[in-house]
Structures are given as C-alpha cells and as structure tokens.
Design a protein around this motif. Structure first.
Motif, mmCIF file in Angstrom:
data_model
loop_
_atom_site.group_PDB
_atom_site.id
_atom_site.type_symbol
_atom_site.label_atom_id
_atom_site.label_comp_id
_atom_site.label_asym_id
_atom_site.label_seq_id
_atom_site.Cartn_x
_atom_site.Cartn_y
_atom_site.Cartn_z
ATOM 1 N N GLY A 11 40.461 48.080 60.645
ATOM 2 C CA GLY A 11 41.303 49.268 60.624
ATOM 3 C C GLY A 11 42.483 49.149 59.675
ATOM 4 O O GLY A 11 43.226 50.094 59.489
ATOM 5 N N SER A 12 42.663 47.978 59.057
ATOM 6 C CA SER A 12 43.771 47.775 58.124
ATOM 7 C C SER A 12 43.392 48.258 56.736
ATOM 8 O O SER A 12 42.225 48.295 56.362
ATOM 9 N N ARG A 13 44.391 48.600 55.954
ATOM 10 C CA ARG A 13 44.190 49.042 54.568
ATOM 11 C C ARG A 13 43.986 47.790 53.706
ATOM 12 O O ARG A 13 44.792 46.855 53.757
ATOM 13 N N ILE A 14 42.918 47.791 52.899
ATOM 14 C CA ILE A 14 42.498 46.625 52.123
ATOM 15 C C ILE A 14 42.417 46.985 50.643
ATOM 16 O O ILE A 14 41.970 48.065 50.286
ATOM 17 N N SER A 15 42.835 46.036 49.793
ATOM 18 C CA SER A 15 42.602 46.131 48.352
ATOM 19 C C SER A 15 41.623 45.023 48.000
ATOM 20 O O SER A 15 41.842 43.861 48.328
ATOM 21 N N LEU A 16 40.543 45.407 47.332
ATOM 22 C CA LEU A 16 39.485 44.459 47.004
ATOM 23 C C LEU A 16 39.195 44.545 45.509
ATOM 24 O O LEU A 16 39.085 45.651 44.967
ATOM 25 N N ILE A 17 39.102 43.419 44.833
ATOM 26 C CA ILE A 17 38.705 43.379 43.419
ATOM 27 C C ILE A 17 37.351 42.693 43.354
ATOM 28 O O ILE A 17 37.180 41.568 43.842
ATOM 29 N N SER A 18 36.401 43.404 42.749
ATOM 30 C CA SER A 18 35.050 42.863 42.631
ATOM 31 C C SER A 18 34.977 41.884 41.458
ATOM 32 O O SER A 18 35.882 41.822 40.624
ATOM 33 N N LYS A 19 33.874 41.134 41.402
ATOM 34 C CA LYS A 19 33.680 40.190 40.289
ATOM 35 C C LYS A 19 33.594 40.921 38.955
ATOM 36 O O LYS A 19 33.860 40.347 37.914
ATOM 37 N N SER A 20 33.270 42.228 38.980
ATOM 38 C CA SER A 20 33.230 43.004 37.742
ATOM 39 C C SER A 20 34.605 43.606 37.427
ATOM 40 O O SER A 20 34.711 44.483 36.584
ATOM 41 N N GLU A 21 35.670 43.115 38.132
ATOM 42 C CA GLU A 21 37.078 43.458 37.873
ATOM 43 C C GLU A 21 37.461 44.875 38.291
ATOM 44 O O GLU A 21 38.481 45.393 37.865
ATOM 45 N N ILE A 22 36.649 45.528 39.117
ATOM 46 C CA ILE A 22 36.978 46.873 39.600
ATOM 47 C C ILE A 22 37.743 46.732 40.909
ATOM 48 O O ILE A 22 37.335 45.985 41.801
ATOM 49 N N ARG A 23 38.861 47.463 41.004
ATOM 50 C CA ARG A 23 39.665 47.427 42.229
ATOM 51 C C ARG A 23 39.284 48.590 43.123
ATOM 52 O O ARG A 23 39.156 49.734 42.675
ATOM 53 N N GLY A 55 33.850 43.680 27.318
ATOM 54 C CA GLY A 55 33.123 44.875 27.732
ATOM 55 C C GLY A 55 34.058 46.050 27.967
ATOM 56 O O GLY A 55 35.276 45.934 27.876
ATOM 57 N N PRO A 56 33.449 47.197 28.261
ATOM 58 C CA PRO A 56 34.241 48.428 28.391
ATOM 59 C C PRO A 56 35.052 48.442 29.696
ATOM 60 O O PRO A 56 34.652 47.865 30.698
ATOM 61 N N GLN A 57 36.184 49.112 29.637
ATOM 62 C CA GLN A 57 37.002 49.325 30.839
ATOM 63 C C GLN A 57 36.353 50.455 31.650
ATOM 64 O O GLN A 57 35.743 51.359 31.104
ATOM 65 N N ILE A 58 36.508 50.406 32.935
ATOM 66 C CA ILE A 58 35.985 51.453 33.810
ATOM 67 C C ILE A 58 37.175 52.222 34.360
ATOM 68 O O ILE A 58 38.138 51.625 34.861
#
Length: 143
Positions: A11-23, A55-58
């Motif tokens: 139930g907590s607010r989470i920030s996650l960064i994937s291995k492909s650098e997307i937050r 590579g390209p930014q998303i």
C-alpha cells in the motif's frame, strides 16, 4: 507503515527503476517471493529521464496502468516514497475488551490496602502473635 499478510510496505508509494533505466511510480500491491516478482498498482511511467547512456531515451507516459508486474531480475533500483497507503483509509484498532476483574484485591505484604479511591487507613502498630505461634517459632526443628 501498512502491512498486509506480513509483507511490509504493502500500500506504500514506490519508485522503481528497471534495468532498461525506465522509472515507474505506483502503489506496492504485492511481492511474490516464490516467483521473485513485485506488482505495482496505478503505475505511471516517467521514462528514462536521461539515465540511458546508450540508445534512445524513452519519454514519460501520461497513461496510468492499472497493474504492472516486474520480475526481480528486471529491477535495478526500488525506493519507498511514502509509507502511507494511498487510497486505503487507515484501519481503526478493534475495540479492546476491558481487563478482567480480579476476584481478590492485590496482595500487599505491608498491611491492608484502602479500597480503591477510599481514604488511607491510619498506621496501626503490629499485632502481637498468639502465644502458641511464638513458642513454635522459638523451638528448633526436630531432626
């Protein structure tokens, strides 16, 4: 801190960064330790935000995804942003029963206690022991 089924931060607010650098940001929905997955609810993608060097930014997306399940191997970083559950009202504590009534007043080795809320008794001199008890205490044990 919210807990559901023994898992902290549900139930907590989470920030996650994937291995492909997307937050991604969302509400922690569940953690499956057997499958090594983390599920977020009401998730927004903020893109790579300049983290991707090759590579390209998303770009960030305005779309809010109902759920996204991330494999543990695909997670580079994970932070708890807010431990207050979003959209989930805090659970009130269940009413506690009153403590059981004691059948006897508490033992006081120093004399009689006043009734609860009553006046304090006046100090009284110790009562003499009956003659028979005094004699028994003075006699050595048999043996």
């Amino acid at each position: 801190m919210a807990q559901q089924g023994g898992v902290p931060y549900i139930g907590s607010r989470i920030s996650l960064i994937s291995k492909s650098e997307i937050r991604y940001e969302g509400t922690l929905y569940t953690i499956n330790t057997q499958e090594s997955t983390v599920a977020l609810q009401n998730v927004r993608s903020f893109g790579t935000e300049g983290r991707r060097l090759d590579g390209p930014q998303i770009q960030a997306s305005a779309e809010v995804y109902e759920y996204i399940i991330f494999r543990g191997a695909d997670i580079k970083d994970l932070h708890v942003l807010d431990t207050q559950p979003m959209g989930v009202p805090p659970q009130p504590m269940p009413p506690q029963p009153p403590p059981p009534q004691q059948p006897y007043p508490p033992y006081n080795p120093y004399g009689q206690q006043p009734p609860y809320g009553g006046p304090t008794p006046q100090a009284q001199p110790p009562r003499p022991m009956p003659q028979q008890q005094q004699q028994q205490q003075q006699q050595p044990p048999y043996g």
